[in-house]
Design an enzyme around this catalytic site. Structure first.
Site, PDB file in Angstrom:
ATOM      1  N   GLY A  51      -5.164   0.848  -6.187  1.00 34.65           N
ATOM      2  CA  GLY A  51      -6.483   0.376  -6.248  1.00 34.65           C
ATOM      3  C   GLY A  51      -7.464   2.063  -6.654  1.00 34.65           C
ATOM      4  CB  CYS A  78      -0.627   3.751  -6.464  1.00 33.40           C
ATOM      5  SG  CYS A  78      -1.861   5.078  -6.991  1.00 33.40           S
ATOM      6  CE1 TYR A  79      -6.969   3.973  -1.026  1.00 32.61           C
ATOM      7  CE2 TYR A  79      -6.195   1.598  -0.254  1.00 32.61           C
ATOM      8  CZ  TYR A  79      -7.127   2.989  -0.136  1.00 32.61           C
ATOM      9  OH  TYR A  79      -8.181   2.854   0.802  1.00 32.61           O
ATOM     10  CG  HIS A 166       0.896   2.368 -11.174  1.00 30.61           C
ATOM     11  ND1 HIS A 166       0.152   1.356 -10.228  1.00 30.61           N
ATOM     12  CD2 HIS A 166       0.044   3.536 -10.848  1.00 30.61           C
ATOM     13  CE1 HIS A 166      -0.962   1.680  -9.885  1.00 30.61           C
ATOM     14  NE2 HIS A 166      -1.062   3.322 -10.230  1.00 30.61           N
ATOM     15  CD  GLU A 168       2.017  -1.754 -11.169  1.00 31.27           C
ATOM     16  OE1 GLU A 168       0.615  -1.492 -10.687  1.00 31.27           O
ATOM     17  OE2 GLU A 168       3.089  -1.225 -10.707  1.00 31.27           O
ATOM     18  CG  ASP A 225      -4.564 -23.120 -20.348  1.00 28.45           C
ATOM     19  OD1 ASP A 225      -3.290 -22.757 -20.709  1.00 28.45           O
ATOM     20  OD2 ASP A 225      -5.305 -22.363 -20.401  1.00 28.45           O
ATOM     21  CE  LYS A 365      -2.947 -19.607 -22.034  1.00 31.71           C
ATOM     22  NZ  LYS A 365      -4.185 -20.779 -22.324  1.00 31.71           N
TER      23      LYS A 365
END
Length: 509
Positions: A51, A78-79, A166, A168, A225, A365
Site C-alpha cells: 500500500g 511490503c506494507y 513484491h 506479484e 464478456d 479477462k
C-alpha cells in the site's frame, strides 16, 4: 479460497492474478473487512497487500488483531509486512535510503516459502521507504537485502510470514514460485480451481438463481464478456434467455450486422435488435464529464431493458461484468480509490427492478476467454479485442454528437483493418482511435486546414489491469496515419499514445 486484504497497492490485482495462475481461487476485499465476515469466508490463507501509506502516518490503515489469530496462514507483502511486524511487537523505522526498484534478496535459511528456488540470491522488486529494524523472539529472519535486515521474516511456528519485496510483479522472477509455495504448500490449497470446474459450478448456480421457470433478459454489446456470459446462461437455461442488442449509436462499424449473424444465425440464441440511438444521443447531448457519460449510458441501458422486460416477462438481467470491472468501479472505503465507473457496475440505477445474473463477475479477462473456449465459441468471438460497454462515447473526449461519432467510427475502422492486415492477432490487447476535443492547423490540398486530431492507442496486456503501450513499427503507424488523414474528412493530424497503465487507463475516458 485465499483472501487478499487490500491496503491500496497498485499491484493488488496482480497478487490475485498470480494466485489464480496457481489454479487457486481468491478474492480481494478491503483491509478493514470485519473479522466475523472473514471467519464466515473460512479462507485457507490470508495475504495482506502492499500500500502507499507509511506505518507512521496518522490513521495509517491497519487490521484488527483478530485477523492474525484466525488460525490460517498469513503472508504480508511490503506494507503488509509492516502491519504484521507491528502487531507482533517488532520495531519498524523510516529507512535512511528508500529502496525502490531492483534489489538482491539473500535467503538466510531453508523455508518452505522459498522451496524450488535455485541458489540463495535472487533479483526482486522493492518499493518501500520503511524497514523493520528489530524483531522479538517470536519472529525470525528468513531473508535480507542490503538495505533491509529483515526483508523476509516469519513466526517461529511458521504460520505467519512477511516479505518486503513484491512477488506479484514480473520484475521479481522468482515471485510466482513464492506465491505458489504459499498457497499450495503453506495454505494447503489443492490447485484444482480450473475453468472446466468453474463452468460446471456456474451452470448449477445460474439454474438455482433463475429457477425452473425464470427468464433472463441480456444486453449484448458485441464484446467478449457479454458474448461468453450469454452463451453460459443459454447453456444453463436454454430458450428462457432473451438477448437484446441495443444499437446505441455508439458502436463500431458493422457491429450490428456481426451480432445478428453470430448469435441469431450461428448460435441459435433468441436475439432482438433495438435501435435506441436517438435516446442515447439525446441524453448525452452537451455532456462533457466522463463519469457522467458512463452513468447516463448505464441508466439508459436499464431504461431500455426494463421496457423490454415488460414485453418479455423477464425478472433477471444478465451481464458480462468481470472482476476488473468490480475492482475499478467499487471503492473499498479504504486507500483504494474508484478509478472509473463501469456502466454495468457503478452506472446502474438504485431502483432497478431486474435482479442481476453475472456469471463472470469473479473472473479476469483471460479466464473469460478460456471459459469461452470451453463452451465451444469460435476464435473470432473469444479472441476479439475488448470493447467498452459505453462504446465510442468513451473514445470521444468531450461531447458526443452524431458527427463526431461518424468521424471516430471511420478512423477506428481503419485502425482495425490495418491491425488485422498486419497479423497482430493476440499480440495487441487493444488498438483503437480516440477523437480529441481540439483542432489543429494543417496543410491539405495546398491550402490551410483547421481540423480534428485522432490519437491512436495500442497496448499489450495480459488482463487489462496493467498494460504497456505497443512498440509498433513506424511504417505501420505511418500507413495508418496516411489513411486516416486521407480517408476521414475532418482529420488533419494523427498522434500515438505512448503511455502505459498505470499511470494512464487504457481508455481515454
Amino acid at each position: 479460497m485465499i483472501l487478499i486484504l487490500d491496503f491500496g497497492s497498485q499491484y493488488t490485482q496482480l497478487i490475485a492474478r498470480r494466485v489464480r495462475e496457481a489454479n487457486v481461487y481468491c478474492e480481494i476485499h478491503p483491509f478493514n473487512l470485519a473479522p466475523e465476515k472473514i471467519r464466515a469466508m473460512n479462507p485457507r490463507g490470508i495475504i495482506l497487500s502492499g500500500g502507499p501509506a507509511s506505518l507512521y502516518e496518522e490513521n495509517a490503515p491497519d487490521i484488527a488483531d483478530e485477523v492474525l489469530n484466525l488460525g490460517c496462514p498469513v503472508l504480508g507483502i511490503c506494507y503488509g509486512l509492516y502491519v504484521i511486524a507491528q502487531h507482533m511487537g517488532a520495531r519498524s523505522v523510516g529507512s535512511r535510503q528508500r529502496e525502490y526498484g531492483p534489489a538482491t534478496l539473500v535467503i538466510d535459511g531453508d523455508d518452505v516459502l522459498f522451496e524450488g528456488l535455485s541458489g540463495r540470491e535472487h533479483r526482486v522488486w522493492m518499493s518501500h521507504g520503511d524497514r523493520v529494524e528489530t524483531i522479538p523472539g517470536t519472529l525470525c529472519a528468513i531473508a535480507h537485502s542490503d538495505n533491509s535486515p529483515y526483508a523476509a521474516l516469519k513466526t517461529r511456528d511458521g504460520r505467519i510470514r512477511g516479505i518486503q519485496f513484491h512477488p506479484e510483479v514480473v520484475h521479481t522472477p522468482c515471485g510466482a514460485q513464492v506465491l505458489r509455495n504459499f498457497v499450495l504448500k503453506i495454505c494447503g490449497e489443492r490447485g484444482d480451481w480450473t475453468m472446466a470446474n468453474f463452468v460446471e459450478t456456474k451452470l448449477a448456480e445460474i439454474r438455482k438463481q433463475v429457477g425452473p421457470a425464470g427468464k433472463v433478459l441480456m444486453g449484448l454489446s458485441g464484446g467478449v464478456d457479454s458474448s461468453v456470459a450469454a452463451v453460459l446462461i443459454h447453456r444453463a437455461i436454454g430458450s428462457r434467455l432473451h438477448c437484446v442488442f441495443v444499437d446505441t449509436g455508439l458502436l463500431r462499424a458493422g457491429e450490428r450486422e456481426r451480432m445478428e449473424n453470430t448469435f441469431a444465425r450461428q448460435l441459435g440464441i433468441d436475439l432482438k435488435v433495438t435501435d435506441a440511438s436517438e435516446l442515447f444521443l439525446s441524453r448525452l447531448a452537451g455532456v462533457l464529464d466522463p463519469e457522467q457519460k458512463r452513468r447516463i449510458i448505464g441508466h439508459t441501458f436499464i431504461d431500455v431493458f426494463e421496457s423490454e422486460e415488460v414485453v418479455q416477462g423477464a425478472k433477471f438481467l444478465g451481464q458480462g461484468t468481470l472482476y476488473p470491472d468490480v475492482i475499478e468501479s467499487v471503492s473499498f472505503k479504504g486507500p483504494s480509490a474508484v478509478i472509473k465507473s463501469h456502466h454495468n457496475v457503478g452506472g446502474l440505477p438504485e431502483g432497478m427492478r431486474l435482479e442481476l445474473v453475472e456469471p463472470l463477475r469473479e473472473l479476469f479477462k483471460d479466464e473469460v476467454r478460456e471459459v469461452g473456449r470451453r463452451l465451444g465459441l469460435a476464435a473470432e468471438v473469444v479472441e476479439r479485442e475488448p470493447f467498452p460497454g459505453p462504446g465510442l462515447a468513451v473514445r470521444i473526449v468531450g461531447e458526443v454528437t452524431r458527427e463526431r461519432l461518424d468521424l471516430t467510427r471511420r478512423a477506428d475502422a481503419i485502425v482495425m483493418e490495418e491491425t488485422a492486415a498486419a497479423g497482430f492477432g493476440l499480440k495487441l490487447w487493444q488498438a483503437f482511435a480516440v477523437l480529441l476535443p481540439l483542432k489543429t492547423v494543417g496543410v491539405m490540398g495546398d491550402g490551410r486546414s483547421y481540423e480534428s486530431v485522432i490519437a491512436i492507442r495500442a497496448v499489450e496486456s495480459m488482463d487489462g489491469m496493467t498494460a504497456d503501450w505497443a512498440r509498433l513499427d513506424p511504417a505501420f503507424l505511418a500507413r495508418v496515419s496516411s489513411r486516416i488523414t486521407n480517408e476521414v474528412k475532418g482529420v488533419n493530424r494523427v498522434v500515438y499514445d505512448i503511455t502505459s497503465k498505470p499511470p494512464a487507463t487504457i481508455e481515454w475516458e
